[in-house]
Design a protein around this motif. Structure first.
Motif, PDB file in Angstrom:
ATOM      1  N   GLY A  11       0.803  -1.226   0.000  1.00 61.21           N
ATOM      2  CA  GLY A  11       0.000   0.000   0.000  1.00 61.21           C
ATOM      3  C   GLY A  11       0.829   1.266   0.000  1.00 61.21           C
ATOM      4  N   ALA A  12       0.578   2.131  -1.001  1.00 64.81           N
ATOM      5  CA  ALA A  12       1.311   3.409  -1.118  1.00 64.81           C
ATOM      6  C   ALA A  12       0.413   4.576  -0.748  1.00 64.81           C
ATOM      7  N   GLY A  13      -0.308   4.454   0.368  1.00 62.95           N
ATOM      8  CA  GLY A  13      -1.065   5.591   0.911  1.00 62.95           C
ATOM      9  C   GLY A  13      -0.127   6.456   1.732  1.00 62.95           C
ATOM     10  N   PRO A  14      -0.671   7.467   2.429  1.00 59.36           N
ATOM     11  CA  PRO A  14       0.195   8.303   3.259  1.00 59.36           C
ATOM     12  C   PRO A  14       1.034   7.477   4.246  1.00 59.36           C
ATOM     13  N   PHE A  97      -0.160  15.097  -3.304  1.00 58.71           N
ATOM     14  CA  PHE A  97       0.520  14.764  -2.048  1.00 58.71           C
ATOM     15  C   PHE A  97       1.002  13.301  -2.084  1.00 58.71           C
ATOM     16  N   LYS A  98       0.121  12.394  -2.515  1.00 63.05           N
ATOM     17  CA  LYS A  98       0.515  10.986  -2.596  1.00 63.05           C
ATOM     18  C   LYS A  98       1.650  10.801  -3.602  1.00 63.05           C
ATOM     19  N   GLN A  99       1.534  11.515  -4.740  1.00 65.18           N
ATOM     20  CA  GLN A  99       2.593  11.378  -5.770  1.00 65.18           C
ATOM     21  C   GLN A  99       3.921  11.909  -5.240  1.00 65.18           C
ATOM     22  N   ASP A 115       0.557  -1.711 -10.001  1.00 56.76           N
ATOM     23  CA  ASP A 115      -0.189  -2.869 -10.532  1.00 56.76           C
ATOM     24  C   ASP A 115       0.168  -4.128  -9.756  1.00 56.76           C
ATOM     25  N   ALA A 116       0.368  -4.000  -8.470  1.00 56.12           N
ATOM     26  CA  ALA A 116       0.770  -5.147  -7.649  1.00 56.12           C
ATOM     27  C   ALA A 116      -0.224  -5.299  -6.500  1.00 56.12           C
ATOM     28  N   ARG A 117      -1.217  -6.153  -6.711  1.00 60.39           N
ATOM     29  CA  ARG A 117      -2.271  -6.314  -5.695  1.00 60.39           C
ATOM     30  C   ARG A 117      -1.885  -7.424  -4.724  1.00 60.39           C
ATOM     31  N   PRO A 151      -8.263   0.266   4.769  1.00 60.24           N
ATOM     32  CA  PRO A 151      -9.304  -0.655   5.233  1.00 60.24           C
ATOM     33  C   PRO A 151      -9.263  -2.030   4.561  1.00 60.24           C
ATOM     34  N   ALA A 152      -8.505  -2.204   3.487  1.00 62.75           N
ATOM     35  CA  ALA A 152      -8.449  -3.505   2.806  1.00 62.75           C
ATOM     36  C   ALA A 152      -7.796  -4.561   3.712  1.00 62.75           C
ATOM     37  N   ALA A 153      -6.654  -4.232   4.283  1.00 62.12           N
ATOM     38  CA  ALA A 153      -5.964  -5.034   5.302  1.00 62.12           C
ATOM     39  C   ALA A 153      -5.832  -6.530   4.997  1.00 62.12           C
ATOM     40  N   TRP A 296     -12.780  13.518  14.425  1.00 63.47           N
ATOM     41  CA  TRP A 296     -12.959  14.308  13.209  1.00 63.47           C
ATOM     42  C   TRP A 296     -12.338  13.655  11.983  1.00 63.47           C
ATOM     43  N   GLY A 297     -11.908  12.388  12.101  1.00 61.98           N
ATOM     44  CA  GLY A 297     -11.427  11.678  10.916  1.00 61.98           C
ATOM     45  C   GLY A 297     -10.084  12.154  10.417  1.00 61.98           C
ATOM     46  N   GLU A 298      -9.264  12.750  11.310  1.00 59.72           N
ATOM     47  CA  GLU A 298      -7.923  13.139  10.870  1.00 59.72           C
ATOM     48  C   GLU A 298      -7.075  11.863  10.805  1.00 59.72           C
ATOM     49  N   GLY A 299      -6.796  11.432   9.569  1.00 60.16           N
ATOM     50  CA  GLY A 299      -6.114  10.146   9.407  1.00 60.16           C
ATOM     51  C   GLY A 299      -4.747  10.259   8.762  1.00 60.16           C
ATOM     52  N   ILE A 300      -4.488  11.403   8.082  1.00 61.15           N
ATOM     53  CA  ILE A 300      -3.232  11.532   7.349  1.00 61.15           C
ATOM     54  C   ILE A 300      -2.066  11.670   8.323  1.00 61.15           C
ATOM     55  N   HIS A 301      -2.160  12.663   9.201  1.00 65.38           N
ATOM     56  CA  HIS A 301      -1.057  12.888  10.137  1.00 65.38           C
ATOM     57  C   HIS A 301      -0.879  11.679  11.062  1.00 65.38           C
ATOM     58  N   LYS A 302      -2.003  11.141  11.554  1.00 61.69           N
ATOM     59  CA  LYS A 302      -1.940   9.983  12.457  1.00 61.69           C
ATOM     60  C   LYS A 302      -1.285   8.795  11.758  1.00 61.69           C
TER      61      LYS A 302
HETATM   62  C1  LIG Z   1     -13.998  11.073   2.309  1.00 61.45           C
HETATM   63  C2  LIG Z   1     -12.773  11.120   3.212  1.00 61.45           C
HETATM   64  C3  LIG Z   1     -12.288  12.332   3.671  1.00 61.45           C
HETATM   65  C4  LIG Z   1     -11.161  12.379   4.492  1.00 61.45           C
HETATM   66  N1  LIG Z   1     -10.684  13.597   4.901  1.00 61.45           N
HETATM   67  C5  LIG Z   1      -9.561  13.673   5.663  1.00 61.45           C
HETATM   68  C6  LIG Z   1      -9.013  14.930   6.036  1.00 61.45           C
HETATM   69  O1  LIG Z   1      -9.540  15.983   5.693  1.00 61.45           O
HETATM   70  N2  LIG Z   1      -7.878  14.945   6.786  1.00 61.45           N
HETATM   71  C7  LIG Z   1      -7.251  13.794   7.190  1.00 61.45           C
HETATM   72  O2  LIG Z   1      -6.218  13.863   7.877  1.00 61.45           O
HETATM   73  N3  LIG Z   1      -7.763  12.575   6.852  1.00 61.45           N
HETATM   74  C8  LIG Z   1      -8.891  12.492   6.099  1.00 61.45           C
HETATM   75  N4  LIG Z   1      -9.391  11.271   5.731  1.00 61.45           N
HETATM   76  C9  LIG Z   1      -8.721  10.060   6.217  1.00 61.45           C
HETATM   77  C10 LIG Z   1      -7.427   9.799   5.461  1.00 61.45           C
HETATM   78  O3  LIG Z   1      -7.643   9.932   4.074  1.00 61.45           O
HETATM   79  C11 LIG Z   1      -6.944   8.383   5.770  1.00 61.45           C
HETATM   80  O4  LIG Z   1      -6.891   8.217   7.170  1.00 61.45           O
HETATM   81  C12 LIG Z   1      -5.589   8.122   5.155  1.00 61.45           C
HETATM   82  O5  LIG Z   1      -5.664   8.186   3.743  1.00 61.45           O
HETATM   83  C13 LIG Z   1      -5.077   6.751   5.593  1.00 61.45           C
HETATM   84  O6  LIG Z   1      -3.851   6.487   4.984  1.00 61.45           O
HETATM   85  P1  LIG Z   1      -3.334   4.989   4.815  1.00 61.45           P
HETATM   86  O7  LIG Z   1      -2.036   5.104   4.101  1.00 61.45           O
HETATM   87  O8  LIG Z   1      -3.387   4.281   6.106  1.00 61.45           O
HETATM   88  O9  LIG Z   1      -4.417   4.232   3.899  1.00 61.45           O
HETATM   89  P2  LIG Z   1      -5.000   4.592   2.468  1.00 61.45           P
HETATM   90  O10 LIG Z   1      -5.017   6.044   2.224  1.00 61.45           O
HETATM   91  O11 LIG Z   1      -6.292   3.831   2.413  1.00 61.45           O
HETATM   92  O12 LIG Z   1      -3.974   3.971   1.433  1.00 61.45           O
HETATM   93  C14 LIG Z   1      -3.919   2.578   1.180  1.00 61.45           C
HETATM   94  C15 LIG Z   1      -3.166   2.336  -0.118  1.00 61.45           C
HETATM   95  O13 LIG Z   1      -3.065   0.915  -0.289  1.00 61.45           O
HETATM   96  C16 LIG Z   1      -3.472   0.568  -1.609  1.00 61.45           C
HETATM   97  N5  LIG Z   1      -4.023  -0.801  -1.525  1.00 61.45           N
HETATM   98  C17 LIG Z   1      -5.249  -1.200  -1.067  1.00 61.45           C
HETATM   99  N6  LIG Z   1      -5.355  -2.541  -1.135  1.00 61.45           N
HETATM  100  C18 LIG Z   1      -4.186  -3.014  -1.634  1.00 61.45           C
HETATM  101  C19 LIG Z   1      -3.681  -4.321  -1.926  1.00 61.45           C
HETATM  102  N7  LIG Z   1      -4.416  -5.426  -1.715  1.00 61.45           N
HETATM  103  N8  LIG Z   1      -2.420  -4.434  -2.427  1.00 61.45           N
HETATM  104  C20 LIG Z   1      -1.644  -3.331  -2.648  1.00 61.45           C
HETATM  105  N9  LIG Z   1      -2.082  -2.051  -2.408  1.00 61.45           N
HETATM  106  C21 LIG Z   1      -3.329  -1.910  -1.892  1.00 61.45           C
HETATM  107  C22 LIG Z   1      -4.494   1.626  -1.991  1.00 61.45           C
HETATM  108  O14 LIG Z   1      -4.627   1.743  -3.395  1.00 61.45           O
HETATM  109  C23 LIG Z   1      -3.890   2.875  -1.342  1.00 61.45           C
HETATM  110  O15 LIG Z   1      -2.955   3.516  -2.201  1.00 61.45           O
HETATM  111  C24 LIG Z   1     -10.517  11.186   4.896  1.00 61.45           C
HETATM  112  C25 LIG Z   1     -10.998   9.955   4.439  1.00 61.45           C
HETATM  113  C26 LIG Z   1     -12.113   9.908   3.600  1.00 61.45           C
HETATM  114  C27 LIG Z   1     -12.600   8.572   3.109  1.00 61.45           C
END
Ligand SMILES: Cc1cc2nc3c(=O)[nH]c(=O)nc-3n(C[C@H](O)[C@H](O)[C@H](O)COP(=O)(O)OP(=O)(O)OC[C@H]3O[C@@H](n4cnc5c(N)ncnc54)[C@H](O)[C@@H]3O)c2cc1C
Length: 411
Positions: A11-14, A97-99, A115-117, A151-153, A296-302
């Motif tokens: 996963g390449a999220g934050p 930001f992600k890029q 492209d690696a699931r 959430p896929a986990a 308040w759903g702050e998930g990026i910094h956390k």
């Molecule tokens: C509508 C909405 C609004 C939000 N607003 C805010 C906000 O204003 N401020 C804030 O701080 N937070 C906000 N959040 C929460 C924040 O976006 C998340 O907490 C944060 O993105 C979590 O980061 P993460 O890297 O844990 O997971 P994710 O962002 O979910 O990244 C997971 C990555 O894993 C990849 N992935 C998934 N499954 C697989 C797999 N099987 N194999 C390989 N890769 C996979 C996905 O494509 C993704 O790139 C919001 C969330 C939503 C839904």
């Protein structure tokens, strides 16, 4: 030949991309497996409003180039009141930001495979993870595997490390809009604000928001958990999209507003108390834990803080000449998480549950109280400190607290 790394991150999220940045900077061989294609990245995972604060920007070296707008205030709205608090912030362009996180990690030596699931763990004879399988039968081996797929986990669930419950899944949708009246005479001035609205008629059991991205442009969204709280206030059969459309139709601030083409973001996150976060050779970070702040759903910094705690743990364990990667050695991650990432997670969750249980009239009263309360009390309550929370409660909240206690006992 076996594909082997110090650390493999799914996963390449934050969270995942930040963890890769930290580990690559420390010189570890790290690979990130991301399910989406690179040329469109992020597409489905471009889900976030991405409101954040200067502490995140400076701690993680985030450039101004990914900021859509800077804000001065956080505004809370209830059906008939509002409360403004000076808290400088930034609304990010989430895709950029992600890029940036990916590009910066790569510059420091992290390897990315798009492209690696990732589907499941590769286990040794003792059922300890030693790698992951992706795209069917492709394999990567690593000393430590990190699940950062949100959430896929898939790995954390297969290892029984986390149990993300459907009952606790919050869903959200937002539009980017233009022509929004950001300084409407009946409401707070939102031209440089992130506004969160508590109002069960708009978001039953949840909240809605307007985050300024320019003079008349904004991110406008809504989220809630589909639990008893939502059902108590909801209209049968109405979807989250339906609730957002209704708000946009009814609120005078959107009278002349239009949705920007292709700028709809949607996603989900679990709002529940985190349990176990690691086992032998494995760590879960970000929304996989889940780390997102319940209130308040702050998930990026956390999530990025959890990534940093995981990277520090990996560094400590792999620096040891014996590379100790058993659950006991990795347990330092959970200590760091509870100390630095989300202290008082339990009380903040309790505060959240109580907040969304309250009726609309109580929201008006809460905001009137906040207008009279000093910022210190609010900051304490927001941190989940009981003394701060108690100052915002009233004698006639007893039935509300009793209802909450009954629900907790029945849970
Ligand atoms: C509508 C909405 C609004 C939000 N607003 C805010 C906000 O204003 N401020 C804030 O701080 N937070 C906000 N959040 C929460 C924040 O976006 C998340 O907490 C944060 O993105 C979590 O980061 P993460 O890297 O844990 O997971 P994710 O962002 O979910 O990244 C997971 C990555 O894993 C990849 N992935 C998934 N499954 C697989 C797999 N099987 N194999 C390989 N890769 C996979 C996905 O494509 C993704 O790139 C919001 C969330 C939503 C839904």
């Amino acid at each position: 030949m076996v594909d082997r790394y110090d650390v493999a991150i799914a996963g390449a999220g934050p969270a995942g991309a930040q963890c890769a940045r930290d580990l690559a900077t420390r010189g570890y061989d790290v690979v990130v497996l991301e399910t989406e294609s690179e040329d469109e990245f992020p597409r489905q995972s471009n889900k976030s409003t991405a409101g954040t604060f200067p502490s995140m920007m400076s701690s993680f070296g985030i450039p101004d180039g990914v900021v859509m707008s800077y804000t001065d205030d956080v505004v809370l709205e209830s059906p008939n009141e509002y409360y403004e608090s000076y808290q400088p912030g930034a609304v990010l362009e989430f895709a950029e930001f992600k890029q940036f996180l990916v590009a910066d990690g790569r510059e420091n030596g992290a390897e990315y495979r798009f492209d690696a699931r990732v589907s499941r763990p590769i286990l040794d004879d003792d059922d300890v993870i030693e790698g992951v399988r992706y795209n069917g039968d492709e394999e990567v081996y690593a000393d430590i595997v990190i699940d950062a797929t949100g959430p896929a986990a898939p790995i954390a669930s297969a290892l029984d490390v986390v149990d993300l419950e459907r009952e606790n899944q919050a869903i959200g949708i937002e539009y980017e809009m233009e022509g929004v009246e950001m300084n409407h005479p009946e409401y707070a001035d939102l031209r440089r604000a992130m506004m969160l609205r508590l109002d069960h008629e708009i978001a039953p059991g949840g909240y809605s928001w307007i985050f300024a991205t320019g003079e008349d442009t904004a991110k406008v969204g809504i989220c809630y958990i589909q639990n008893d709280r939502h059902r108590e206030f909801a209209e049968a059969g109405k979807t989250v999209d339906g609730y957002l459309d209704d708000w946009v139709d009814r609120d005078p601030r959107f009278a002349d507003a239009t949705k920007l083409d292709g700028k709809v973001h949607r996603g989900s996150a679990h709002i529940q108390r985190p349990g176990q976060m690691h086992t032998d050779r494995f760590i879960a970070i970000g929304d996989t834990v889940p780390t997102i702040d319940p209130l308040w759903g702050e998930g990026i910094h956390k999530g990025m803080k959890s990534a940093r705690a995981a990277a520090a743990t990996v560094d400590r364990c792999l620096t040891d000449s014996e590379r100790r990667v058993d659950a006991e050695s990795l347990a330092v991650y959970e200590t760091l998480w509870h100390r630095d990432v989300a202290p008082r997670a339990k009380s903040r969750l309790a505060l959240t549950e109580l907040l969304y249980l309250a009726p609309n009239e109580r929201y008006d009263r809460l905001l009137r109280d906040l207008q009279r309360t000093d910022d210190d009390i609010l900051a304490k309550a927001n941190r989940g400190e009981k003394a701060g929370m108690a100052r915002l409660l009233h004698l006639d909240d007893v039935p509300l607290l009793a209802k909450y206690a009954r629900e907790r006992l029945n849970a």
